[in-house]
Design an enzyme around this catalytic site. Sequence first.
Site, PDB file in Angstrom:
ATOM      1  N   LYS A  52       0.847  -1.206   0.000  1.00 52.43           N
ATOM      2  CA  LYS A  52       0.000   0.000   0.000  1.00 52.43           C
ATOM      3  C   LYS A  52       0.877   1.250   0.000  1.00 52.43           C
ATOM      4  CE  LYS A  52      -3.752  -2.438   2.299  1.00 52.43           C
ATOM      5  NZ  LYS A  52      -4.410  -2.799   3.569  1.00 52.43           N
ATOM      6  N   GLN A  96      -4.327  -1.658   9.882  1.00 49.88           N
ATOM      7  CA  GLN A  96      -4.269  -2.973   9.238  1.00 49.88           C
ATOM      8  C   GLN A  96      -4.815  -4.058  10.171  1.00 49.88           C
ATOM      9  OE1 GLN A  96      -3.254  -3.507   5.977  1.00 49.88           O
ATOM     10  NE2 GLN A  96      -3.888  -5.626   6.250  1.00 49.88           N
ATOM     11  N   ASP A 119     -10.617   2.806   4.251  1.00 47.38           N
ATOM     12  CA  ASP A 119     -10.886   1.369   4.122  1.00 47.38           C
ATOM     13  C   ASP A 119     -12.391   1.120   3.999  1.00 47.38           C
ATOM     14  OD1 ASP A 119      -8.767  -0.383   3.889  1.00 47.38           O
ATOM     15  OD2 ASP A 119      -8.356  -0.458   6.039  1.00 47.38           O
TER      16      ASP A 119
END
Length: 295
Positions: A52, A96, A119
């Site tokens: 990412k 994460q 997200d």
Amino acid sequence: MNLLDGKVVSAKIKEDIKKEAAEFTASAGRKPHLVAILVGNDGGSETYVASKMRNCELVGFESTNIRYGVDITEEELIAKIHEINLDPTIDGLIVQLPLPKHIDPDKITEAIDYRKDVDGFHPINLGRMQRNLPCFIPATPYGIMLMLEHYGLDIAGKKAVVVGRSNIVGSPMSILLARNSNPGNCTVTLTHSRTANLKEEVLQGDVVVAAIGKKNFVTADMVKEGAIVIDVGINRENSTETKSGFKLYGDVDFEPVAKKASWITPVPGGVGLMTIVGLLKNTLEAAKGTIYPKA
Ligand code: NDP
């Protein structure tokens, strides 16, 4: 069989994002900025976050990786999230998953300002998505929809079967496929580990999305001739054949299923690359304030 090629589609969309990021940087005097928090040293998470960050650099974003050991408390993590929520130079924040057992992922998700939740996991974004309102769509389902859109596949009126009902993939995917939008307008069945006669259900699917987390789970006898098959699974196995020391497998038994499918995503080179694109697009929108106007 035709390949739904994540490499081709992600490269094309990333070029567009790069141009838009340059325009944003020229007018705002700073780059779009994504922060990723990583707790612990899970091998998969390390790889995903590194990818990412690398992709942010590639499209001209600023990226910051904040790392904590597994012993960080929930309160400390939430305090850091609150600090980032208030920082006007940060557009997007992701934490994460998975997190260590003593940290409640729901509390963490809800601590993130929904306007920075690139997200797309915050209940406000999920609720708005269900209502077809502007929002951050969870990155993996968003990437899949972008892939279907790129190939112009007409799925309206088709029967879609999603295997797996997680909050981050299966459930939002089922909502997006059923929404009155394009792509969308499918008649959706959402299946899970308690589904009776799973094979019969999956066999009904003109579109099949596999998000289970079990290598080669969807076999050719479960798939209808001509189905569009989307493989979300990323199953890592140690391997001496690769430089990285591991090999990736999907949730779909690729070779035999590909013989029956009209379109199929490979693993690797499919949905994983599109997930990154979904995240980058959300981060750009967060910076531009197009979904949630900046205060
Ligand atoms: P979860 O473990 O959160 O969810 C798995 C789902 O599969 C659950 O709903 C579970 O059902 C269902 N399931 C498990 N066993 C069966 C079974 N025997 N029959 C039917 N359903 C079953 O996984 P995620 O959704 O987070 O991830 C799924 C896969 O996708 C993983 O391999 C993950 O690594 C990968 N992934 C890939 C991404 C990408 O970018 N390509 C992004 C995110 C995930 P139940 O709810 O009943 O337990």
